[in-house]
Write a protein that holds these residues in place. Structure first.
Motif, PDB file in Angstrom:
ATOM      1  N   GLU A  27       0.827  -1.100  -0.157  1.00  0.00           N
ATOM      2  CA  GLU A  27       0.010  -0.067  -0.033  1.00  0.00           C
ATOM      3  C   GLU A  27       0.925   1.061   0.021  1.00  0.00           C
ATOM      4  O   GLU A  27       0.666   2.180  -0.629  1.00  0.00           O
ATOM      5  CB  GLU A  27      -1.006   0.089   1.222  1.00  0.00           C
ATOM      6  CG  GLU A  27      -1.896  -1.071   1.381  1.00  0.00           C
ATOM      7  CD  GLU A  27      -3.018  -0.865   0.165  1.00  0.00           C
ATOM      8  OE1 GLU A  27      -3.338   0.168   0.034  1.00  0.00           O
ATOM      9  OE2 GLU A  27      -3.438  -2.096  -0.378  1.00  0.00           O
ATOM     10  N   ASP A  53       4.973   6.221  -3.567  1.00  0.00           N
ATOM     11  CA  ASP A  53       3.661   5.222  -4.041  1.00  0.00           C
ATOM     12  C   ASP A  53       4.324   3.932  -4.622  1.00  0.00           C
ATOM     13  O   ASP A  53       5.145   4.160  -5.712  1.00  0.00           O
ATOM     14  CB  ASP A  53       2.767   6.052  -5.031  1.00  0.00           C
ATOM     15  CG  ASP A  53       1.810   5.150  -5.494  1.00  0.00           C
ATOM     16  OD1 ASP A  53       1.626   3.832  -5.405  1.00  0.00           O
ATOM     17  OD2 ASP A  53       0.895   5.901  -6.214  1.00  0.00           O
ATOM     18  N   GLU A  55       3.224   1.867  -6.565  1.00  0.00           N
ATOM     19  CA  GLU A  55       2.875   1.880  -7.997  1.00  0.00           C
ATOM     20  C   GLU A  55       3.603   2.391  -8.935  1.00  0.00           C
ATOM     21  O   GLU A  55       3.499   2.376 -10.161  1.00  0.00           O
ATOM     22  CB  GLU A  55       1.367   2.324  -8.177  1.00  0.00           C
ATOM     23  CG  GLU A  55       0.471   1.467  -7.330  1.00  0.00           C
ATOM     24  CD  GLU A  55      -0.179   0.163  -7.894  1.00  0.00           C
ATOM     25  OE1 GLU A  55      -0.222   0.254  -9.235  1.00  0.00           O
ATOM     26  OE2 GLU A  55      -0.604  -0.997  -7.356  1.00  0.00           O
TER      27      GLU A  55
END
Length: 87
Positions: A27, A53, A55
């Motif tokens: 996360e 992040d 991602e």
């Protein structure tokens, strides 16, 4: 008048003795920069911390807590062992 930006020495990713530790749970990701060798002309922050992040893994200067002119100066970890403070 044109002012040129001066990058902080923490901008340098590959320096003698520098190590990186990655932490996270999918996360959120965190990175600790450990730079014990402070003898050079441009010593890096002893312990720096930033988050990013997971991602969008990128370079440390694109993370949330790294500042191009201040590096990790405002996010150092402080370690106290036996009354001795290391920053």
């Amino acid at each position: 008048m044109k002012v040129q930006q001066r990058l902080h020495q923490d901008f340098i990713t590959y320096a003698p003795g520098i190590e990186y530790f990655m932490l996270g749970n999918g996360e959120i990701q965190a990175m600790v920069q450990y730079s014990p060798d402070r003898s050079g002309d441009l010593p890096q922050t002893f312990l720096g911390f930033t988050i990013f992040d997971p991602e969008r893994l990128g370079r440390k200067w694109s993370t949330f807590l790294f500042h191009p002119e201040r590096g990790f100066d405002r996010t150092p970890l402080t370690v106290i062992v036996g009354g001795r403070v290391s920053r």
